[in-house]
Design a protein around this motif. Structure first.
Motif, PDB file in Angstrom:
ATOM      1  N   ILE A 108     -11.177  31.930  38.883  1.00 59.38           N
ATOM      2  CA  ILE A 108      -9.919  32.634  39.149  1.00 59.38           C
ATOM      3  C   ILE A 108      -9.519  33.380  37.891  1.00 59.38           C
ATOM      4  O   ILE A 108     -10.021  33.104  36.795  1.00 59.38           O
ATOM      5  CB  ILE A 108      -8.802  31.680  39.604  1.00 59.38           C
ATOM      6  CG1 ILE A 108      -8.475  30.673  38.498  1.00 59.38           C
ATOM      7  CG2 ILE A 108      -9.212  30.927  40.886  1.00 59.38           C
ATOM      8  CD1 ILE A 108      -7.297  29.761  38.827  1.00 59.38           C
ATOM      9  N   SER A 109      -8.607  34.318  38.006  1.00 61.83           N
ATOM     10  CA  SER A 109      -8.231  35.166  36.859  1.00 61.83           C
ATOM     11  C   SER A 109      -6.723  35.132  36.637  1.00 61.83           C
ATOM     12  O   SER A 109      -5.939  34.844  37.542  1.00 61.83           O
ATOM     13  CB  SER A 109      -8.683  36.604  37.091  1.00 61.83           C
ATOM     14  OG  SER A 109      -8.054  37.130  38.255  1.00 61.83           O
ATOM     15  N   ILE A 110      -6.349  35.449  35.402  1.00 65.78           N
ATOM     16  CA  ILE A 110      -4.936  35.577  35.035  1.00 65.78           C
ATOM     17  C   ILE A 110      -4.541  37.046  35.249  1.00 65.78           C
ATOM     18  O   ILE A 110      -5.153  37.957  34.686  1.00 65.78           O
ATOM     19  CB  ILE A 110      -4.696  35.181  33.565  1.00 65.78           C
ATOM     20  CG1 ILE A 110      -5.152  33.740  33.320  1.00 65.78           C
ATOM     21  CG2 ILE A 110      -3.230  35.347  33.210  1.00 65.78           C
ATOM     22  CD1 ILE A 110      -4.412  32.701  34.116  1.00 65.78           C
ATOM     23  N   GLY A 111      -3.527  37.257  36.076  1.00 70.80           N
ATOM     24  CA  GLY A 111      -3.077  38.626  36.358  1.00 70.80           C
ATOM     25  C   GLY A 111      -1.678  38.885  35.823  1.00 70.80           C
ATOM     26  O   GLY A 111      -1.027  37.993  35.251  1.00 70.80           O
ATOM     27  N   ASP A 112      -1.221  40.110  36.005  1.00 71.16           N
ATOM     28  CA  ASP A 112       0.118  40.479  35.543  1.00 71.16           C
ATOM     29  C   ASP A 112       1.197  39.635  36.228  1.00 71.16           C
ATOM     30  O   ASP A 112       2.258  39.372  35.645  1.00 71.16           O
ATOM     31  CB  ASP A 112       0.366  41.962  35.823  1.00 71.16           C
ATOM     32  CG  ASP A 112      -0.499  42.873  34.957  1.00 71.16           C
ATOM     33  OD1 ASP A 112      -0.794  42.469  33.803  1.00 71.16           O
ATOM     34  OD2 ASP A 112      -0.882  43.963  35.423  1.00 71.16           O
ATOM     35  N   GLU A 113       0.913  39.219  37.456  1.00 67.45           N
ATOM     36  CA  GLU A 113       1.891  38.436  38.199  1.00 67.45           C
ATOM     37  C   GLU A 113       2.114  37.053  37.569  1.00 67.45           C
ATOM     38  O   GLU A 113       3.150  36.409  37.815  1.00 67.45           O
ATOM     39  CB  GLU A 113       1.431  38.226  39.654  1.00 67.45           C
ATOM     40  CG  GLU A 113       1.096  39.521  40.387  1.00 67.45           C
ATOM     41  CD  GLU A 113      -0.379  39.848  40.303  1.00 67.45           C
ATOM     42  OE1 GLU A 113      -0.923  40.371  41.299  1.00 67.45           O
ATOM     43  OE2 GLU A 113      -0.992  39.560  39.250  1.00 67.45           O
ATOM     44  N   ASP A 114       1.159  36.624  36.767  1.00 69.64           N
ATOM     45  CA  ASP A 114       1.243  35.285  36.168  1.00 69.64           C
ATOM     46  C   ASP A 114       2.014  35.268  34.847  1.00 69.64           C
ATOM     47  O   ASP A 114       2.277  34.179  34.308  1.00 69.64           O
ATOM     48  CB  ASP A 114      -0.176  34.744  35.928  1.00 69.64           C
ATOM     49  CG  ASP A 114      -0.987  34.687  37.215  1.00 69.64           C
ATOM     50  OD1 ASP A 114      -0.413  34.291  38.252  1.00 69.64           O
ATOM     51  OD2 ASP A 114      -2.181  35.042  37.176  1.00 69.64           O
ATOM     52  N   VAL A 115       2.374  36.452  34.348  1.00 75.77           N
ATOM     53  CA  VAL A 115       3.148  36.524  33.099  1.00 75.77           C
ATOM     54  C   VAL A 115       4.573  36.060  33.374  1.00 75.77           C
ATOM     55  O   VAL A 115       5.195  36.429  34.377  1.00 75.77           O
ATOM     56  CB  VAL A 115       3.135  37.956  32.535  1.00 75.77           C
ATOM     57  CG1 VAL A 115       4.012  38.043  31.289  1.00 75.77           C
ATOM     58  CG2 VAL A 115       1.704  38.383  32.228  1.00 75.77           C
TER      59      VAL A 115
END
Length: 362
Positions: free
Chosen positions: A163-170
């Motif tokens: 899985i990846s860290i996206g802008d939504e996770d900030v």
């Protein structure tokens, strides 16, 4: 005529001698008394120049010397104590009694806890050993991540999926920092480890976002799980705990911690002291936010810390203390280290006190 004159002179002499007799007798008595005293007193220097006062002082031992002699004699008549006994004896008796009263008394009200809410549950009996405002609904911060992990594991998702860290996770609520830049990729297992061990908010948020149905479905699953566990005073709005709308009570959280302890993955990840994780081709070191997991004096099965300004410092643990499996919940503790201090005080109290079976309020 001459005979009369001789007779008068003879009478005068006799009268004179009679007048001196008392004085002579007194002088003789004084001399005899002095001689007797001199015989009893120690001999004086031959020169005779030493005053009588100094002689008497030397003849009689001082009171201090006599006292010292008595102490030495008494000490000699007693057996010599060992080093251990000497140390105990050196302690003031009053302090020793006070120490026993504070440490051995089983009354939890003697505990100076700095957490606004506190709860200790004996998992064997299910009975509370200590309670302090256990039913007050408060924000729970990152304690929420235990629920996040249970929901992910209940879904039986592939732990090795990337899985990846996206802008939504900030973090847009508190503006907290993260060591996981946008674009970082990792396995679901690694994200869960970082969320539970190091309380990484972006990792926790990414776990919810990659849930089937997305974040709305994930939050719904969190609240459904809470109801199933009997957490009727709890509500979850998102997976990280950054929102102050994630609320619960100490009683509800005790249920959640006990449930989380049944997941081997949660037990392992939440109590890992430190880990080296490869992120984007680089090895990074991460550490547990609970220093107690690194202590040899604690046997901890589940651990989670939490903090936002609205919640204060929080700590929940499942542990074995004084040969009892217990759940410890500490919420809204003032000061950075006071939650750890409260946990240590509870541990010492449990180890030293004889706990009564009845419920005790703090």
């Amino acid at each position: 005529m001459k005979q009369k004159l001789k007779a008068a002179l003879l009478v005068g002499v006799v009268l004179g001698l009679c007048g001196q007799a008392p004085a002579f007798a007194a002088q003789t008595t004084e001399q005899n008394t002095s001689k007797k005293a001199a015989k009893k007193a120690p001999a004086v220097a031959k020169s005779g120049k030493q005053p009588a006062a100094k002689t008497a002082a030397k003849a009689q031992p001082s009171k201090t010397a006599a006292a010292k002699s008595s102490i030495k004699h008494a000490a000699a008549s007693q057996p010599r104590p060992s080093a251990k006994n000497s140390l105990v004896a050196a302690k003031p008796a009053v302090k020793h009694v006070r120490h026993v009263a504070m440490e051995m008394d089983g009354d939890p009200r003697r505990l100076a806890l700095y957490s606004a809410s506190a709860l200790v549950i004996d998992q064997t009996s299910g009975q509370p050993l200590l309670e302090k405002q256990p039913d007050v609904v408060v924000p729970i911060a990152s304690i929420s991540k235990l629920m996040t992990a249970m929901v992910v594991l209940d879904a039986k998702l592939d732990q090795q999926e990337v899985i990846s860290i996206g802008d939504e996770d900030v973090d847009g609520l508190k503006g907290t920092r993260s060591r996981l830049p946008v674009g970082t990729t990792m396995t679901r297992e690694a994200a869960m480890l970082l969320a539970l061990m190091s309380s990484e908010n972006r990792a926790a948020h990414a776990l919810g976002r990659h849930y089937p149905g997305g974040m709305p479905a994930f939050v719904q699953a969190m609240n459904k799980k809470a109801q199933a566990l009997g957490m009727y005073n709890s509500r979850f709005e998102e997976p990280t705990g950054l929102s102050s709308n994630n609320v619960s009570t100490a009683h509800d959280l005790a249920r959640m911690v006990a449930a989380a302890a049944r997941y081997p993955e949660i037990r392992q990840h939440s109590t890992t002291a430190e880990a080296r994780v490869e992120l984007n081709g680089r090895i990074r070191d991460f550490h547990n936010t609970n220093a107690l997991v690194r202590s040899d004096n604690w046997e901890i099965g589940v651990s989670k810390t939490g903090y936002i300004s609205e919640a204060g410092r929080c700590l929940v643990m499942q542990a074995r203390v004084a040969d009892k499996p217990v759940v410890i919940v500490l919420l809204d503790s003032v000061g950075k280290m006071t939650r750890v201090g409260d946990a240590q005080r509870i541990k010492r109290w449990m180890e030293s006190a004889s706990l009564a079976p009845d419920r005790r309020k703090v």
